[in-house]
Design a protein around this motif. Sequence first.
Motif, PDB file in Angstrom:
ATOM      1  N   ASP A 213      -9.769  13.554  -1.161  1.00  0.00           N
ATOM      2  CA  ASP A 213     -10.551  12.900  -0.291  1.00  0.00           C
ATOM      3  C   ASP A 213     -10.106  11.735   0.335  1.00  0.00           C
ATOM      4  OD1 ASP A 213     -12.396  15.029  -0.892  1.00  0.00           O
ATOM      5  OD2 ASP A 213     -13.584  14.040  -2.209  1.00  0.00           O
ATOM      6  N   PHE A 214      -9.401  10.924  -0.366  1.00  0.00           N
ATOM      7  CA  PHE A 214      -8.829   9.568   0.019  1.00  0.00           C
ATOM      8  C   PHE A 214      -7.813  10.015   1.343  1.00  0.00           C
ATOM      9  CE2 PHE A 214      -5.353   6.850   0.348  1.00  0.00           C
ATOM     10  CZ  PHE A 214      -6.060   5.559   0.737  1.00  0.00           C
ATOM     11  N   LEU A 215      -7.157  10.872   0.977  1.00  0.00           N
ATOM     12  CA  LEU A 215      -5.890  11.403   1.833  1.00  0.00           C
ATOM     13  C   LEU A 215      -6.833  11.969   3.128  1.00  0.00           C
ATOM     14  CD1 LEU A 215      -3.156  13.209  -0.480  1.00  0.00           C
ATOM     15  CD2 LEU A 215      -3.119  11.001   1.024  1.00  0.00           C
ATOM     16  N   THR A 216      -7.729  12.800   3.100  1.00  0.00           N
ATOM     17  CA  THR A 216      -8.266  13.286   4.323  1.00  0.00           C
ATOM     18  C   THR A 216      -9.147  12.260   5.144  1.00  0.00           C
ATOM     19  OG1 THR A 216      -8.610  15.288   3.049  1.00  0.00           O
ATOM     20  CG2 THR A 216     -10.143  15.008   4.930  1.00  0.00           C
ATOM     21  N   ASP A 217      -9.787  11.416   4.208  1.00  0.00           N
ATOM     22  CA  ASP A 217     -10.537  10.226   5.163  1.00  0.00           C
ATOM     23  C   ASP A 217      -9.482   9.266   5.646  1.00  0.00           C
ATOM     24  OD1 ASP A 217     -12.890  11.403   4.348  1.00  0.00           O
ATOM     25  OD2 ASP A 217     -13.233  10.024   2.670  1.00  0.00           O
ATOM     26  N   SER A 218      -8.453   8.995   4.926  1.00  0.00           N
ATOM     27  CA  SER A 218      -7.506   8.070   5.547  1.00  0.00           C
ATOM     28  C   SER A 218      -6.716   8.608   6.630  1.00  0.00           C
ATOM     29  CB  SER A 218      -6.752   7.458   4.522  1.00  0.00           C
ATOM     30  OG  SER A 218      -6.122   8.449   3.708  1.00  0.00           O
ATOM     31  N   GLY A 219      -6.699   9.784   6.691  1.00  0.00           N
ATOM     32  CA  GLY A 219      -5.770  10.702   7.716  1.00  0.00           C
ATOM     33  C   GLY A 219      -6.914  10.601   8.932  1.00  0.00           C
ATOM     34  N   HIS A 220      -8.000  10.672   8.881  1.00  0.00           N
ATOM     35  CA  HIS A 220      -8.955  10.747   9.863  1.00  0.00           C
ATOM     36  C   HIS A 220      -8.791   9.282  10.482  1.00  0.00           C
ATOM     37  CE1 HIS A 220     -10.404  14.519   9.505  1.00  0.00           C
ATOM     38  NE2 HIS A 220     -10.984  14.397   8.434  1.00  0.00           N
ATOM     39  N   LEU A 221      -8.974   8.438   9.999  1.00  0.00           N
ATOM     40  CA  LEU A 221      -8.825   6.860  10.337  1.00  0.00           C
ATOM     41  C   LEU A 221      -7.466   6.669  10.957  1.00  0.00           C
ATOM     42  CD1 LEU A 221     -10.311   4.714   7.497  1.00  0.00           C
ATOM     43  CD2 LEU A 221     -11.374   5.141   9.799  1.00  0.00           C
ATOM     44  N   LEU A 222      -6.450   7.085  10.599  1.00  0.00           N
ATOM     45  CA  LEU A 222      -5.018   6.948  11.179  1.00  0.00           C
ATOM     46  C   LEU A 222      -4.931   7.869  12.349  1.00  0.00           C
ATOM     47  CD1 LEU A 222      -2.618   6.787   7.895  1.00  0.00           C
ATOM     48  CD2 LEU A 222      -3.115   5.006   9.593  1.00  0.00           C
ATOM     49  N   THR A 223      -5.530   9.202  12.545  1.00  0.00           N
ATOM     50  CA  THR A 223      -5.554   9.789  13.805  1.00  0.00           C
ATOM     51  C   THR A 223      -6.267   9.193  14.752  1.00  0.00           C
ATOM     52  OG1 THR A 223      -5.451  11.816  12.364  1.00  0.00           O
ATOM     53  CG2 THR A 223      -6.141  11.980  14.789  1.00  0.00           C
ATOM     54  N   GLN A 224      -7.592   8.790  14.408  1.00  0.00           N
ATOM     55  CA  GLN A 224      -8.264   7.697  15.335  1.00  0.00           C
ATOM     56  C   GLN A 224      -7.502   6.695  15.797  1.00  0.00           C
ATOM     57  OE1 GLN A 224     -11.318   8.663  16.485  1.00  0.00           O
ATOM     58  NE2 GLN A 224     -11.001   7.094  17.931  1.00  0.00           N
ATOM     59  N   HIS A 225      -6.768   5.727  15.057  1.00  0.00           N
ATOM     60  CA  HIS A 225      -5.888   4.922  15.442  1.00  0.00           C
ATOM     61  C   HIS A 225      -4.679   5.292  16.326  1.00  0.00           C
ATOM     62  CE1 HIS A 225      -3.380   1.127  15.102  1.00  0.00           C
ATOM     63  NE2 HIS A 225      -2.397   2.115  14.769  1.00  0.00           N
TER      64      HIS A 225
END
Length: 193
Positions: free
Chosen positions: A145-157
Amino acid sequence: MEHPHQPDPQPPSPPGGPGSIIPARDIGADQAGQERRLVDHLTAEKITAVRHAFYTAAAKAIFALQNGQRLSSEQLFVTVHAQAARAWWDRVDEEITGKRLTCDHALRRMRSWARHYLTGEPPAARPGTLFDHALAHAARIAARDFLTDSGHLLTQHLINQAATTTPATAAPVDHDHPGLVTPAPPASTVAGP
């Protein structure tokens, strides 16, 4: 003597105000700063949300225990998952505040650790109980879940970064014929400053 119908003279606009000219490098720096602040804000919101989820899950488990109720497997799973998720996001917060890393750098660093945790951990030396396996399963799900959520944040970045920067090699568009794109001249024929 002033004429009564003459407008008052306009005061000069302050620097950065509506009438001022901002150099292009300042605009780019301001946009980069805005997109960095957006990632910082979203990361801080996620850290706060994960902490609140842990506090809520722990409070429900403690309430059940204090009232003599049995903990259900679902309550235990939610609490362990929330604790493991909080551990990942607390490490991101430590990287940002303690080591003064940018949010995107801290997220990438912790994502690397989470991937290693999921794929590089050696198997247990001795067999565990069903309870041990359930706790490990909850921790692995929290890492995913951490990988998924942090991946969304980095994609937004990355989306914000792409929106604020324009590639220098883009072909100019013919405004008289919008569907026609004029090829960029070869680099050797472009006159330098």
